[in-house]
Structure formats: C-alpha cells, structure tokens
Design an enzyme around this catalytic site. Structure first.
Site, PDB file in Angstrom:
ATOM      1  N   LYS A 159       0.824  -1.209   0.000  1.00 35.19           N
ATOM      2  CA  LYS A 159       0.000   0.000   0.000  1.00 35.19           C
ATOM      3  C   LYS A 159       0.858   1.258   0.000  1.00 35.19           C
ATOM      4  O   LYS A 159       1.893   1.301   0.664  1.00 35.19           O
ATOM      5  CB  LYS A 159      -0.901   0.037   1.244  1.00 35.19           C
ATOM      6  CG  LYS A 159      -1.975  -1.039   1.270  1.00 35.19           C
ATOM      7  CD  LYS A 159      -2.856  -0.885   2.501  1.00 35.19           C
ATOM      8  CE  LYS A 159      -4.010  -1.874   2.459  1.00 35.19           C
ATOM      9  NZ  LYS A 159      -4.894  -1.743   3.637  1.00 35.19           N
ATOM     10  N   GLY A 165      -8.226   4.983  -1.509  1.00 35.59           N
ATOM     11  CA  GLY A 165      -8.956   4.757  -2.752  1.00 35.59           C
ATOM     12  C   GLY A 165      -8.295   3.748  -3.680  1.00 35.59           C
ATOM     13  O   GLY A 165      -8.660   3.646  -4.841  1.00 35.59           O
ATOM     14  N   LYS A 202      -0.510  -8.203   5.505  1.00 34.20           N
ATOM     15  CA  LYS A 202      -1.155  -9.445   5.108  1.00 34.20           C
ATOM     16  C   LYS A 202      -2.417  -9.054   4.331  1.00 34.20           C
ATOM     17  O   LYS A 202      -3.115  -8.110   4.711  1.00 34.20           O
ATOM     18  CB  LYS A 202      -1.548 -10.234   6.371  1.00 34.20           C
ATOM     19  CG  LYS A 202      -2.328 -11.500   6.105  1.00 34.20           C
ATOM     20  CD  LYS A 202      -1.405 -12.660   5.882  1.00 34.20           C
ATOM     21  CE  LYS A 202      -2.161 -13.917   5.477  1.00 34.20           C
ATOM     22  NZ  LYS A 202      -1.208 -14.940   4.990  1.00 34.20           N
ATOM     23  N   HIS A 209     -16.191  -4.066   4.471  1.00 35.67           N
ATOM     24  CA  HIS A 209     -15.767  -2.720   4.862  1.00 35.67           C
ATOM     25  C   HIS A 209     -16.827  -2.184   5.821  1.00 35.67           C
ATOM     26  O   HIS A 209     -17.943  -1.898   5.408  1.00 35.67           O
ATOM     27  CB  HIS A 209     -15.648  -1.837   3.613  1.00 35.67           C
ATOM     28  CG  HIS A 209     -15.412  -0.378   3.905  1.00 35.67           C
ATOM     29  ND1 HIS A 209     -14.642   0.433   3.121  1.00 35.67           N
ATOM     30  CD2 HIS A 209     -15.848   0.412   4.899  1.00 35.67           C
ATOM     31  CE1 HIS A 209     -14.620   1.657   3.620  1.00 35.67           C
ATOM     32  NE2 HIS A 209     -15.356   1.672   4.696  1.00 35.67           N
ATOM     33  N   LYS A 238     -18.071   3.599  -3.698  1.00 36.41           N
ATOM     34  CA  LYS A 238     -19.203   3.001  -3.007  1.00 36.41           C
ATOM     35  C   LYS A 238     -20.482   3.227  -3.797  1.00 36.41           C
ATOM     36  O   LYS A 238     -20.697   4.303  -4.349  1.00 36.41           O
ATOM     37  CB  LYS A 238     -19.335   3.618  -1.608  1.00 36.41           C
ATOM     38  CG  LYS A 238     -18.141   3.300  -0.709  1.00 36.41           C
ATOM     39  CD  LYS A 238     -18.113   4.152   0.534  1.00 36.41           C
ATOM     40  CE  LYS A 238     -16.824   3.883   1.316  1.00 36.41           C
ATOM     41  NZ  LYS A 238     -16.583   4.905   2.357  1.00 36.41           N
ATOM     42  N   GLU A 276     -12.320   3.508   9.722  1.00 38.00           N
ATOM     43  CA  GLU A 276     -12.642   2.417   8.792  1.00 38.00           C
ATOM     44  C   GLU A 276     -11.947   1.137   9.232  1.00 38.00           C
ATOM     45  O   GLU A 276     -10.755   1.147   9.553  1.00 38.00           O
ATOM     46  CB  GLU A 276     -12.131   2.745   7.385  1.00 38.00           C
ATOM     47  CG  GLU A 276     -12.799   3.898   6.713  1.00 38.00           C
ATOM     48  CD  GLU A 276     -12.324   4.090   5.264  1.00 38.00           C
ATOM     49  OE1 GLU A 276     -12.854   4.975   4.603  1.00 38.00           O
ATOM     50  OE2 GLU A 276     -11.413   3.363   4.821  1.00 38.00           O
ATOM     51  N   GLU A 289      -8.168   2.890   7.927  1.00 38.44           N
ATOM     52  CA  GLU A 289      -7.776   4.302   7.944  1.00 38.44           C
ATOM     53  C   GLU A 289      -8.809   5.129   8.690  1.00 38.44           C
ATOM     54  O   GLU A 289      -9.892   4.645   9.016  1.00 38.44           O
ATOM     55  CB  GLU A 289      -7.521   4.855   6.539  1.00 38.44           C
ATOM     56  CG  GLU A 289      -8.498   4.472   5.471  1.00 38.44           C
ATOM     57  CD  GLU A 289      -7.962   4.818   4.071  1.00 38.44           C
ATOM     58  OE1 GLU A 289      -8.356   5.855   3.565  1.00 38.44           O
ATOM     59  OE2 GLU A 289      -7.169   4.040   3.507  1.00 38.44           O
ATOM     60  N   ARG A 293     -13.315  13.868   8.174  1.00 38.97           N
ATOM     61  CA  ARG A 293     -14.296  14.736   7.491  1.00 38.97           C
ATOM     62  C   ARG A 293     -15.694  14.137   7.690  1.00 38.97           C
ATOM     63  O   ARG A 293     -15.826  13.023   8.172  1.00 38.97           O
ATOM     64  CB  ARG A 293     -14.000  14.754   5.983  1.00 38.97           C
ATOM     65  CG  ARG A 293     -14.129  13.363   5.380  1.00 38.97           C
ATOM     66  CD  ARG A 293     -14.070  13.316   3.869  1.00 38.97           C
ATOM     67  NE  ARG A 293     -14.387  11.992   3.368  1.00 38.97           N
ATOM     68  CZ  ARG A 293     -13.544  10.977   3.258  1.00 38.97           C
ATOM     69  NH1 ARG A 293     -12.288  11.126   3.604  1.00 38.97           N
ATOM     70  NH2 ARG A 293     -13.942   9.810   2.820  1.00 38.97           N
ATOM     71  N   ARG A 337     -26.141   5.667  -3.899  1.00 37.90           N
ATOM     72  CA  ARG A 337     -25.522   6.832  -4.547  1.00 37.90           C
ATOM     73  C   ARG A 337     -25.930   6.792  -6.018  1.00 37.90           C
ATOM     74  O   ARG A 337     -25.525   5.879  -6.750  1.00 37.90           O
ATOM     75  CB  ARG A 337     -23.998   6.759  -4.463  1.00 37.90           C
ATOM     76  CG  ARG A 337     -23.462   6.860  -3.072  1.00 37.90           C
ATOM     77  CD  ARG A 337     -21.958   7.038  -3.133  1.00 37.90           C
ATOM     78  NE  ARG A 337     -21.365   6.958  -1.803  1.00 37.90           N
ATOM     79  CZ  ARG A 337     -20.106   7.260  -1.538  1.00 37.90           C
ATOM     80  NH1 ARG A 337     -19.303   7.650  -2.514  1.00 37.90           N
ATOM     81  NH2 ARG A 337     -19.631   7.159  -0.314  1.00 37.90           N
TER      82      ARG A 337
END
Ligand code: MV4
Length: 445
Positions: A159, A165, A202, A209, A238, A276, A289, A293, A337
């Site tokens: 990562k 994202g 890992k 999520h 999402k 998260e 993470e 906001r 959405r």
C-alpha cells in the site's frame, strides 16, 4: 455560535450544509465555479461568490480565492464538506492563521491520519487492532520479500502511505509478483501523490468494509455513533451503504465501537470522523484508515440514530461539549448513490441536461440532491447527482422501500446507476446480507 458559514463545496453536500445552517439561524455563503453558475446551492445561500473557472484546481481547490471570499463576506467559519479541501492540512492551517474556524480537523490531525503508515503505527501503539505487516515504511524490495516470506505470509498487499482509494495498491501472491509490483506501485504512487513510500500488510481475503462514526468534543470526550457497512463498492467507489451492518452483532459493535473510540482518543480527535475497519469472515476486525471529514454516507447514520450530524459537527466546532454516551442504531437505513454514469457502458460518465425529473417520496424516503428539471450536469466534477436514502424498521422492509423508491425516481436526459441499483435490491445475495467487498466483481445485472 458562528454567525456566518462559508461552504467551500458544491452539489448535494453544499445544499445539505446550508439546510442545517438555516435551521440553526446561521447565515450562509455559497462559493461556485463558472461551470456551477446555475447550481441551486447559490440560490439557497444568503450570499454567493464566484471563486474561479470550471477546473477544480482553479476554484473549489483554490485556497486564496476561497479565503478571500470568506474575508469579504465576513464569514467566521468554513465548512469544507467532503472531497476538495476537506482533508487538506494546508487549508486547515490557512484558516487557523486567518482567524476563520475550519469545520474539520486541525492540520496536525489531518497530517497524522493522511500518512497511512504513520496512522497505522499510531493506532497500533494505542492498542487498536491492525493487520499484521511491516513496521512503518519498507526500506527496500528485499525487505518486503523477506517480510512476506518469513513473517507475514502470502498473499500480501502493498500500500502507498499517501494512498487511499486503492491507488498505488498491489495484491501479491509470490516473490515474482512482488518484484514486478514494487516498481510499478511506487511509480504510480509517486505520480498520484508525489510520495512513493510503501508499507506491507497481510492481504485479508474477501473482507467487509465496516466503518464506525465517531464524534469528539474540545474537552477530550469521544463517543461512537455505531457503524455503516460500505461493502458494496466498485473500483473503490461506493454504490450502496447501510446502517446497521447486516454482519454486525451486539458484541462486535461493542468491540469495534470501543476500538474506534480508542483510535480517536489517541489523537485527541475533535469533530466528527470515521474509523474504517476491514472485517474478515471470522469477525476479526482491523484498522484501515481514519477519515477526518463528514462522509458522503453520513445520512444512513443520521437515520438510525436520529440526529443531524452536520448540526453536531457545527456544534462541536463551536466548542459545545458532548455527553460522551454512545449511540445504538434503531431500525435500518440504506443509501444508494445515484451517479450520472452508464452502468451498461462501463460506468462511463453521462453529464448533460436533465430533461425530466421526478424525485421519489413517501414515508421513510429521503433524497439529498441538488438536481432539478432543466439542470445541466457539468462534466468537470464527481458524477454523483443524488443520494436516495430510506429508513424502515427492518432491513427487509428497507430493501423493499428502496426498490419502490428507485422505481419511482425518474431522471431523463442522462444515464444513471438507478437500473443497476434496482437489480441489486432484487438480488438474493444482496438480500441475504452475506456479501463482501468482492460482491460487485461478480454481480451480473
Ligand atoms: C486491504 C484489503 C485486504 N487486506 N488491506 C482498499 C482501499 C484501501 N483503503 C484499502 N483497501 C483494502 N485494503 C488488507 N490488508 C482489501 C482492500 C480492498 C477494499 C477495502 C474496502 C472496500 C473495498 C475494497 C476493495 C478492494 C480491496
């Protein structure tokens, strides 16, 4: 309390913030780019200031212009919404230096959570469960390969520390793949973020999520407001969010809520935020993470805890304390959405003029949107044009209500994701609640 808030955003979230400000008796200032001159957020605000041309970097990301707009209108606070400048440490700092309250995190908090390897180290130190992996950044390819073999075990995930994202991220199954992934991931991260720092974890296969909404006041009190499940995503976008998570148990909620509070307390978090987590099939959860906001999907939490999160966010920024008690969900809420994209043409953006519009309504149905009949969606910004939110007593009823509301929603002139979301509501696997973040990879519609 603030007298006048400038909303440094556009679209549905600008409108959403203006609505709460009106209810609180706070004056509002809208800002807009030339591409948004016919947007409805200008008309609902008390004042509107043009901050530049269509390109985001020249308008909604233009810090001097936004600060100048705040100064000429005598605004005492800025609400950044989500995206744009909402997690920009420099902007938070410039607001502080100008004596304007930034309704969001401090530059220090944004920086500490914006660097993912650093955020993870902070959380691990605080006793928040994290996925096993490298301690901080990888020094070299060789170190990564050695860790993958000797400590972590394949599959692993590489990562980008500046990421989020999914950019600069690679899933790796063996040494050969590691050697190929290393350079390409670093190049991608350098190009996207100007930072090629990498860390290793890992790879948790087929996770869910699940995120915990938290709130912290200026006096050190933190509470959680239960979870949202955001497992239905496509390419890290999402599509559907819901609260509570169909995978949740009372015990898991208690443990994840406590971990989220620990995470927020560790950095003396002020304001509303989200922690998260990845949750595996055995209900082990790991910190992923922290978002400093208000998030797009905040309405599903509002529906199940029956509080206005923008109101709470403004109150916290103004120094009003919280009681510190946690909130449990009541009933079930789902959000779709609605994007101006063609799901039958690789989700290609579909900007243009909305010729016919009928928004759904009825009991338990909420539409957060800035669109109107005759509105032209500019091609310059995010394709989300509406959030359709339902609330019912049970998940089964919420799915039926969402199905009904989606069928009632008429948007002509452009393509939208509504047909896909109707199919999702009809899908047995979605209805069962037994899905992971891989769901959309195989979903046929
Ligand atoms: C992971 C993971 C599996 N194992 N980390 C995707 C976005 C970025 N924020 C982190 N992501 C993931 N990290 C480990 N150790 C799987 C993902 C992931 C994912 C996470 C949440 C929602 C959708 C996802 C889709 C693909 C991969």
């Amino acid at each position: 309390m603030f007298k006048k808030i400038l909303i440094a955003n556009r679209g549905e979230i600008a409108l959403r913030v203006i609505r709460t400000c009106k209810e609180m008796g706070i004056k509002t200032v809208a800002v807009y780019s030339t591409a948004d001159k016919d947007s409805i957020h200008l008309k609902f605000a008390d004042e509107a200031v043009c901050i530049g041309p269509a390109a985001s970097k020249d308008s909604y990301l233009n810090m001097p212009n936004i600060l100048a707009a705040a100064e000429i209108t005598n605004s005492d606070a800025i609400h950044p919404g989500y995206g744009f400048l909402s997690e920009n440490a420099k902007f938070s700092e410039l607001c502080r230096d100008s004596g304007i309250k930034f309704i969001g995190a401090s530059p220090e908090m944004i920086n500490s959570m914006g660097d993912k390897a650093n955020a993870k180290a902070t959380m691990k130190e605080a006793g928040v469960p994290c996925v096993p992996g490298s301690e901080g950044l990888l020094e070299s390819l060789e170190e990564g390969i050695q860790l993958a073999n000797d400590l972590v075990g394949y599959p692993v995930i590489l990562k980008a520390t500046a990421g989020g994202g999914g950019r600069g991220m690679r899933i790796i199954w063996n040494d050969d793949e590691f050697r190929t992934a290393w350079d390409s991931a670093r190049k991608e991260a350098a190009a996207a973020f100007g930072n090629d720092g990498m860390y290793l974890e890992k790879f948790v296969q087929e996770p869910r999520h699940i995120e915990i909404q938290i709130a912290g006041d200026q006096y050190g009190k933190v509470c959680h407001l239960s979870e949202r499940d955001c497992s239905i995503q496509r390419r890290h976008q999402k599509l559907i969010e819901e609260a509570p998570s169909p995978f949740m148990t009372d015990d898991l909620r208690k443990r994840m809520g406590e971990a989220a509070i620990k995470a927020a307390s560790a950095i003396s978090y002020e304001g509303v935020g989200t922690v998260e987590f990845l949750v595996d099939k055995d209900r082990n959860f790991y910190f992923m993470e922290m978002n400093t906001r208000i998030q797009v999907e905040h309405p599903v939490t509002e529906e199940v805890i029956n509080h206005d999160l923008i109101l709470e966010q403004i109150k916290l920024a103004a120094g009003i304390p919280i009681t510190g008690k946690n909130y449990l969900p009541q009933g079930h809420s789902i959000e779709c959405r609605i994007n101006a994209e063609d799901p039958y043409n690789n989700f290609r953006p579909s900007p243009g003029t909305i010729t016919v519009l009928h928004k759904p309504g009825g009991h338990g149905v909420r539409v957060d949107s800035h669109i109107y009949a005759g509105y032209t969606i500019p091609p310059n910004y995010d394709s989300m044009i509406a959030k359709l939110i339902v609330k019912a007593n049970t998940r089964e009823e919420a799915i039926k209500k969402m199905h009904r509301a989606l069928n009632e929603f008429v948007i002509e002139g452009i393509k939208t994701t509504i047909p896909l979301q109707i199919k999702l509501m009809e899908d047995e696997d979605f209805q069962s609640g037994n899905f992971t973040t891989k769901f959309m990879e195989t979903f046929k519609f």
